[in-house]
Write an enzyme that holds these catalytic residues in place. Sequence first.
Site, PDB file in Angstrom:
ATOM      1  N   GLY A  12       0.839  -1.194   0.000  1.00 53.25           N
ATOM      2  CA  GLY A  12       0.000   0.000   0.000  1.00 53.25           C
ATOM      3  C   GLY A  12       0.869   1.237   0.000  1.00 53.25           C
ATOM      4  N   GLN A  14       2.898   9.963   0.894  1.00 56.62           N
ATOM      5  CA  GLN A  14       4.199   9.292   1.056  1.00 56.62           C
ATOM      6  C   GLN A  14       5.158   9.579  -0.089  1.00 56.62           C
ATOM      7  OE1 GLN A  14       2.253   5.303   2.081  1.00 56.62           O
ATOM      8  NE2 GLN A  14       4.181   5.202   3.200  1.00 56.62           N
ATOM      9  N   CYS A  26       5.403  -0.140   7.366  1.00 53.47           N
ATOM     10  CA  CYS A  26       5.101   1.007   6.509  1.00 53.47           C
ATOM     11  C   CYS A  26       6.350   1.356   5.704  1.00 53.47           C
ATOM     12  CB  CYS A  26       4.704   2.193   7.387  1.00 53.47           C
ATOM     13  SG  CYS A  26       4.339   3.689   6.476  1.00 53.47           S
ATOM     14  N   LEU A  27       6.189   1.652   4.421  1.00 54.08           N
ATOM     15  CA  LEU A  27       7.340   2.004   3.586  1.00 54.08           C
ATOM     16  C   LEU A  27       8.022   3.281   4.067  1.00 54.08           C
ATOM     17  CD1 LEU A  27       6.016   1.168  -0.012  1.00 54.08           C
ATOM     18  CD2 LEU A  27       7.566  -0.181   1.418  1.00 54.08           C
ATOM     19  N   HIS A  76      -4.753   1.373   7.150  1.00 54.85           N
ATOM     20  CA  HIS A  76      -3.411   1.950   7.331  1.00 54.85           C
ATOM     21  C   HIS A  76      -3.197   3.104   6.349  1.00 54.85           C
ATOM     22  CE1 HIS A  76       1.138   1.502   7.818  1.00 54.85           C
ATOM     23  NE2 HIS A  76       1.018   2.235   6.724  1.00 54.85           N
ATOM     24  N   GLU A  77      -3.537   2.864   5.082  1.00 51.36           N
ATOM     25  CA  GLU A  77      -3.335   3.908   4.062  1.00 51.36           C
ATOM     26  C   GLU A  77      -4.272   5.087   4.306  1.00 51.36           C
ATOM     27  OE1 GLU A  77      -0.712   3.767   2.429  1.00 51.36           O
ATOM     28  OE2 GLU A  77      -0.362   1.681   2.965  1.00 51.36           O
ATOM     29  N   HIS A  82      -2.935   7.519   6.672  1.00 49.02           N
ATOM     30  CA  HIS A  82      -1.912   8.422   6.123  1.00 49.02           C
ATOM     31  C   HIS A  82      -2.529   9.745   5.640  1.00 49.02           C
ATOM     32  CE1 HIS A  82       1.957   6.398   6.107  1.00 49.02           C
ATOM     33  NE2 HIS A  82       1.439   5.285   5.623  1.00 49.02           N
TER      34      HIS A  82
HETATM   35 NI    NI Z   1       2.309   3.399   5.644  1.00 53.44          NI
END
Ligand code: NI
Length: 149
Positions: free
Chosen positions: A46, A51, A88-89, A130-131, A134
């Site tokens: 995701g 991000q 998370c990236l 989660h996304e 953000h």
């Molecule tokens: Ni994330």
Amino acid sequence: MGLRTIRLIGDDILRKKSKPVDNFDHRLLKLINDMFETMYRADGVGLAAVQVGILKRLFIVDTGEKPMHFINPEIIDKGGNQLDQEGCLSVPGKLGDVERPKWIKIKAFNSDGDEFEYYAEDFEARAILHENDHLNGILYVDLVVQGGK
Ligand code: NI
């Protein structure tokens, strides 16, 4: 196509609230395509626009079900709960246990500007939530259950 730079924790932009998308144009499509390329390259499931430094209410998810994108999303229903590890990236090399609803129903727009509803559960629901966080400047590290499972 083009890879975008993934912003990392500590970057102030990750704490900002994203703004609604109002132009469903070719630039939006390019952004979505770039986000998929960037996410797959980083082995993620995701990625939210913030991000890659774009404060728009848009995220993508691909947990192996199918590649999905959600624009101006809204969680319209949810139920149950699950506790599992999350990463998370933007927080490389770390994982933490987070409690989430087990299933969700989400309303969003696609890149053509058409509204749709989508039901997800388990890991896919977790990824979507989660996304979605953000977009409101929330990182999973804010939600980690101390002690874990
Ligand atoms: Ni994330």
